[in-house]
Every structure is written in structure tokens, then in C-alpha cells.
Design a protein around this motif. Structure first.
Motif, mmCIF file in Angstrom:
data_model
loop_
_atom_site.group_PDB
_atom_site.id
_atom_site.type_symbol
_atom_site.label_atom_id
_atom_site.label_comp_id
_atom_site.label_asym_id
_atom_site.label_seq_id
_atom_site.Cartn_x
_atom_site.Cartn_y
_atom_site.Cartn_z
ATOM 1 N N VAL A 157 4.763 -25.858 6.471
ATOM 2 C CA VAL A 157 5.711 -26.011 7.576
ATOM 3 C C VAL A 157 5.227 -27.082 8.555
ATOM 4 C CG1 VAL A 157 6.723 -24.857 9.582
ATOM 5 C CG2 VAL A 157 6.593 -23.667 7.399
ATOM 6 N N ALA A 158 3.929 -27.098 8.815
ATOM 7 C CA ALA A 158 3.377 -28.072 9.749
ATOM 8 C C ALA A 158 3.599 -29.497 9.253
ATOM 9 C CB ALA A 158 1.889 -27.814 9.962
ATOM 10 N N GLN A 159 3.384 -29.729 7.974
ATOM 11 C CA GLN A 159 3.593 -31.058 7.419
ATOM 12 C C GLN A 159 5.046 -31.499 7.533
ATOM 13 O OE1 GLN A 159 1.357 -33.353 6.299
ATOM 14 N NE2 GLN A 159 -0.140 -31.921 7.153
ATOM 15 N N ILE A 200 -1.669 -17.441 15.961
ATOM 16 C CA ILE A 200 -0.802 -16.788 14.978
ATOM 17 C C ILE A 200 -1.659 -15.838 14.147
ATOM 18 C CG2 ILE A 200 0.692 -17.089 12.974
ATOM 19 C CD1 ILE A 200 1.409 -19.854 13.977
ATOM 20 N N VAL A 201 -1.269 -14.561 14.114
ATOM 21 C CA VAL A 201 -1.889 -13.588 13.208
ATOM 22 C C VAL A 201 -0.935 -13.464 12.026
ATOM 23 C CG1 VAL A 201 -2.735 -11.246 12.909
ATOM 24 C CG2 VAL A 201 -2.963 -12.377 15.130
ATOM 25 N N ALA A 202 -1.394 -13.862 10.842
ATOM 26 C CA ALA A 202 -0.466 -13.995 9.719
ATOM 27 C C ALA A 202 -0.986 -13.297 8.468
ATOM 28 C CB ALA A 202 -0.215 -15.475 9.421
ATOM 29 N N ARG A 203 -0.023 -12.769 7.712
ATOM 30 C CA ARG A 203 -0.295 -12.222 6.375
ATOM 31 C C ARG A 203 1.003 -12.248 5.613
ATOM 32 N NH1 ARG A 203 -0.089 -8.634 2.410
ATOM 33 N NH2 ARG A 203 -1.968 -7.598 1.614
ATOM 34 N N PRO A 229 -1.179 -16.973 24.333
ATOM 35 C CA PRO A 229 0.053 -16.498 23.683
ATOM 36 C C PRO A 229 -0.181 -16.206 22.202
ATOM 37 C CG PRO A 229 0.531 -18.347 25.111
ATOM 38 C CD PRO A 229 -0.962 -18.220 25.089
ATOM 39 N N LEU A 230 0.308 -15.041 21.740
ATOM 40 C CA LEU A 230 0.019 -14.580 20.377
ATOM 41 C C LEU A 230 1.320 -14.291 19.640
ATOM 42 C CD1 LEU A 230 -2.826 -12.333 19.232
ATOM 43 C CD2 LEU A 230 -0.519 -11.689 18.541
ATOM 44 N N VAL A 231 1.391 -14.791 18.403
ATOM 45 C CA VAL A 231 2.570 -14.601 17.560
ATOM 46 C C VAL A 231 2.168 -13.791 16.332
ATOM 47 C CG1 VAL A 231 4.354 -15.753 16.194
ATOM 48 C CG2 VAL A 231 3.581 -16.766 18.351
ATOM 49 N N SER A 232 2.976 -12.788 16.024
ATOM 50 C CA SER A 232 2.753 -11.976 14.832
ATOM 51 C C SER A 232 3.648 -12.471 13.708
ATOM 52 C CB SER A 232 3.063 -10.506 15.157
ATOM 53 O OG SER A 232 3.067 -9.734 13.972
ATOM 54 N N GLY A 233 3.026 -12.851 12.595
ATOM 55 C CA GLY A 233 3.786 -13.288 11.425
ATOM 56 C C GLY A 233 3.293 -12.538 10.204
ATOM 57 N N THR A 253 8.082 -13.766 9.106
ATOM 58 C CA THR A 253 7.152 -14.162 8.044
ATOM 59 C C THR A 253 6.167 -15.187 8.609
ATOM 60 O OG1 THR A 253 8.550 -16.015 7.333
ATOM 61 C CG2 THR A 253 8.956 -13.870 6.292
ATOM 62 N N PRO A 254 5.090 -15.483 7.886
ATOM 63 C CA PRO A 254 4.195 -16.564 8.335
ATOM 64 C C PRO A 254 4.913 -17.899 8.469
ATOM 65 C CG PRO A 254 3.098 -15.208 6.690
ATOM 66 C CD PRO A 254 4.526 -14.736 6.731
ATOM 67 N N THR A 255 5.829 -18.177 7.542
ATOM 68 C CA THR A 255 6.606 -19.416 7.624
ATOM 69 C C THR A 255 7.420 -19.464 8.902
ATOM 70 O OG1 THR A 255 6.749 -19.594 5.212
ATOM 71 C CG2 THR A 255 8.390 -20.783 6.491
ATOM 72 N N ALA A 256 8.089 -18.339 9.213
ATOM 73 C CA ALA A 256 8.881 -18.278 10.441
ATOM 74 C C ALA A 256 7.993 -18.421 11.671
ATOM 75 C CB ALA A 256 9.658 -16.968 10.497
ATOM 76 N N ALA A 257 6.783 -17.865 11.629
ATOM 77 C CA ALA A 257 5.855 -17.986 12.754
ATOM 78 C C ALA A 257 5.519 -19.450 13.012
ATOM 79 C CB ALA A 257 4.584 -17.186 12.467
ATOM 80 N N ALA A 258 5.244 -20.198 11.943
ATOM 81 C CA ALA A 258 4.927 -21.616 12.101
ATOM 82 C C ALA A 258 6.123 -22.381 12.667
ATOM 83 C CB ALA A 258 4.507 -22.209 10.765
ATOM 84 N N GLU A 259 7.330 -22.017 12.227
ATOM 85 C CA GLU A 259 8.530 -22.695 12.724
ATOM 86 C C GLU A 259 8.784 -22.392 14.191
ATOM 87 O OE1 GLU A 259 11.486 -21.353 10.019
ATOM 88 O OE2 GLU A 259 11.073 -22.924 8.527
#
Length: 410
Positions: A157-159, A200-203, A229-233, A253-259
């Protein structure tokens, strides 16, 4: 004959056998909780674990019980991780529980709802406590497994969205016994580092059991205490964990967190394009106004025939010169008249003029005679005429209308 031993020795021996057995030092047992007692003073849990045909006594000491994210209840189906031993005083065979997990959807849901209600009552889910995300984070902190799919999704997503993104990753287990502590440590480490703008806390997705660590009370409180600031993905769209409610923002989802965390470069490009168009239009309009103004100026008589400007200025200069000459002449004539008048007045007041007309000035001892009180008969006088002077003596003083005799007091 068999050796005679005491009951204490027997219980101690049996306890030693049980505790030396490697199989019994770390075993997982599934069963249903009965006779549950929470000892308020000590904080220990006492209960019986049973299945269809047997029971076993269990104790969970406060050090282990305090880590639970829910309160066990009678009838709850659980899985315990424990060691087997003997309570030496009573000769009671029992299990010593170190970890306890709900078994089955009903028990797990009950534990989930218990913790959710308690944390909600404490204000850990309050919207006014949620921190806003930075619009353009300089560095993103990731708490996830370096070998998991979540981190690959976030990088992808970052790319695509923001290739300038910089990441600081805390490699943490996201499943299993070590996961809870690793996730807590990761949040604290990134928060205290001061090097990241958002965490981002992701799994990736998994079963309910796989995601159960994200329902940890310790993890929830670590997320709540986090100043960054903390985001749960975590998981998929349908998965909800306690961490989702505590986090400043929940992503499906982790993808949604990155977006959600990273800006979209295409949006910035569109904004830049619109800004350039607006600037171009503004410059074009300004140039048009300037051209029109220049055309108006260029059409004036002065620019059409520049000599008109000099001619008009020359005419005005000549007129000013004429007026200045007249003013100077008038001023000079007036000054001459004033000088002549002053000279005439001075001439009329000059004593030399009077002398020239036959008058003289009488003085005695250098003092001008002005009245008869200054004279006595016999006084020596000096008479000054216009072109000569004479010394004389006063013989007598003649009053107008009479003659004073010599020696007469005036």
C-alpha cells in the motif's frame, strides 16, 4: 516387611514424583469449571475442572489470575495450561493453573463481553480520548511480525499510495504464548522512542483463537496509555477485538490500516494540478488587465505625440518665469520707494540740515544747551554752525517778551 513411613513422607514422595515427571510439568487440559471461588483477600482462584466422567481440583494463584482478561464462571468451558502436583497437607491431587483460555464460542464470547463491559465502564473506549492521526506522517511505527503477510500488505500500500513513507518495525509475535508480551513491549518501545508519528498494530486474518491475544487486557491498557496515535489493523472486516475499541482508529485489515494512515499521492497530485490551474488563470487574468491598461496609456495624446508633453511644460515654464520677473520687479520698485521715503525722513530729521539753514548748536562744557536753566550770565558757550564754530560768553539772558538783568536769578 515393607518400610513404615509417615503420611507426610508419603505425600512428599508422591508430590516429588509428580513434579519430576516432564509430562506433568506443562500440560493443557480441557474441562468445565465447577465450584468456582474467587478468594477476595488472597486473589487466588479455586475451582473444580470436570468432564463427562471425572473431576480434578484446580488452583490459580493471584500472579497468574491477575493476567486474565475475564472472570471465569461456573459452567464455562475452558482450556488450562498447568502443572500437576499434590497439596501435601491434605494429600490432595490437584492442578496448578498458569494460563486459562475460554474453549468454545459461548465461553469465549462471554469472556469477551465481560472485558469489553469493564473497559467501557472505565472509559477506555471514550471517543473524546481518541487522538487524531497526522495528515502526513514522517515515520510510521509497525508492531507486527516481520515474516507475516500483514507487513507485506502494508508495504504494498505504501508503494502505491505514498512511496515516501518511512517505517520503523518492532518485530513481535502475533500468535501464541509470547504474543501478548511482545505486542505490549512493541507499543511501549515505539511510543517511548519518540521516532514515529503514528503506530499500526497489525495482523492478518485467522481463526477466533488465533486473534484472541488481541483481546488481552494488558494489550488494551498499553494501547490506551500510548501517547502516539495508534491504529488497530487486525484480522478481516468481520473480526472485532478489544484492541479495536481502545485504539484511536480501527481498520478492518492491515491493508485498510495503511490506507488510513498514509496519504494518497494521487490526491496531492490532483490538488497540485488544480492549484497550478488556478494560478495560471490568475496570472493570465492579471496579464490581460495589464495589457488593457498599457493599451489605454499607449492611446493617450502624450504617448501618441511625446512633444506635446514638452511643449505644454515649456509653455508653463515660460509663464512661471514671466510671473517671477514681474513679481521681482514689483518687489524692487516697492523697496526703492520705501528707501526714498526713509532717506527723505532721515534728511528732514538730520541736525546738519538745520545748521545749513542758519541755525547753530550751543553747548557748554560739552553739554548741549536745551533750556534756559542750563545758562547763567557769564557762562562760556561754544556755538557750532554748519561750517564753523565760535566761542562766546553769555552777557545776558533774554526772555521772550523781556530782558533779564545780569545777576538776576532765572
Amino acid at each position: 516387611m515393607a518400610n513404615v513411613i509417615t503420611v507426610t513422607a508419603l505425600n512428599r514422595y508422591v508430590k516429588t514424583l509428580l513434579e519430576r515427571d516432564p509430562v506433568l510439568t506443562d500440560v493443557a487440559i480441557k474441562g468445565e469449571i465447577q465450584n468456582f471461588v474467587h478468594h477476595q483477600k488472597s486473589g487466588h482462584f479455586y475451582f473444580t475442572l470436570k468432564d463427562e466422567t471425572a473431576t480434578v481440583k484446580a488452583v490459580m494463584f493471584r500472579s497468574s489470575a491477575s493476567r486474565l482478561s475475564f472472570l471465569p464462571e461456573n459452567g464455562m468451558s475452558v482450556i488450562v495450561r498447568c502443572r500437576i502436583s499434590l497439596f501435601e497437607r491434605d494429600g490432595s491431587f490437584q492442578i496448578y493453573v498458569e494460563e486459562l483460555f475460554p474453549d468454545g464460542l459461548g465461553a469465549a464470547q462471554m469472556a469477551f463481553e465481560q472485558l469489553k463491559a469493564r473497559l467501557l465502564s472505565e472509559g477506555l473506549f471514550a471517543e473524546e480520548k481518541k487522538k487524531p492521526l497526522p495528515a502526513v506522517p514522517k515515520r510510521v511505527g509497525l508492531v507486527t511480525s516481520k515474516t507475516g503477510a500483514a507487513i507485506r500488505d502494508i508495504y504494498s500500500v505504501a508503494q502505491r499510495r505514498w512511496p515516501f513513507a518511512d517505517f520503523l518495525v518492532y518485530d513481535a509475535s502475533v500468535q501464541g504464548r509470547e504474543a501478548e508480551q511482545a505486542l505490549v513491549d512493541g507499543i511501549k518501545a515505539l511510543d517511548q522512542s519518540g521516532l514515529v508519528d503514528v503506530i499500526i498494530v497489525a495482523r492478518g486474518g485467522g481463526s477466533r483463537e488465533d486473534l484472541w491475544v488481541f483481546n488481552s487486557e494488558r494489550l488494551a491498557r498499553a494501547a490506551y496509555a500510548c501517547k502516539t496515535p495508534l491504529v488497530s489493523g487486525v484480522g478481516h472486516e468481520i473480526d472485532f477485538t478489544i484492541l479495536d475499541f481502545v485504539a484511536d482508529l480501527r481498520a478492518a485489515t492491515p491493508t485498510a490500516a495503511a490506507e488510513l494512515v498514509l496519504p494518497d499521492i494521487s490526491v496531492f497530485a490532483d490538488r497540485l494540478q488544480r492549484a497550478m490551474q488556478i494560478a495560471d488563470a490568475a496570472i493570465s487574468y492579471k496579464l490581460m488587465v495589464c495589457r488593457q491598461h498599457c493599451d489605454i496609456i499607449a492611446s493617450t495624446d502624450v504617448l501618441q505625440n511625446p512633444t506635446l508633453l514638452f511643449t505644454s511644460r515649456e509653455t508653463k515654464l515660460r509663464e512661471l518665469n514671466r510671473q517671477l520677473t514681474q513679481a521681482m520687479e514689483a518687489k524692487l520698485q516697492g523697496s526703492r520707494r520705501e528707501l526714498a521715503q526713509a532717506a527723505a525722513l532721515l534728511e528732514s530729521l538730520s541736525p546738519l540740515g538745520a545748521l545749513a539753514r542758519g541755525y547753530c548748536i550751543a553747548s557748554s562744557n560739552g553739554k548741549t544747551i536745551r533750556n534756559k536753566q542750563q545758562l547763567v550770565p557769564g557762562a562760556q558757550l561754544q556755538l557750532e554752525f554748519s561750517d564753523f564754530a565760535a566761542d562766546c560768553t553769555v552777557d545776558q539772558i533774554i526772555e521772550k517778551g523781556g530782558l533779564l538783568e545780569k545777576g538776576t536769578k532765572i
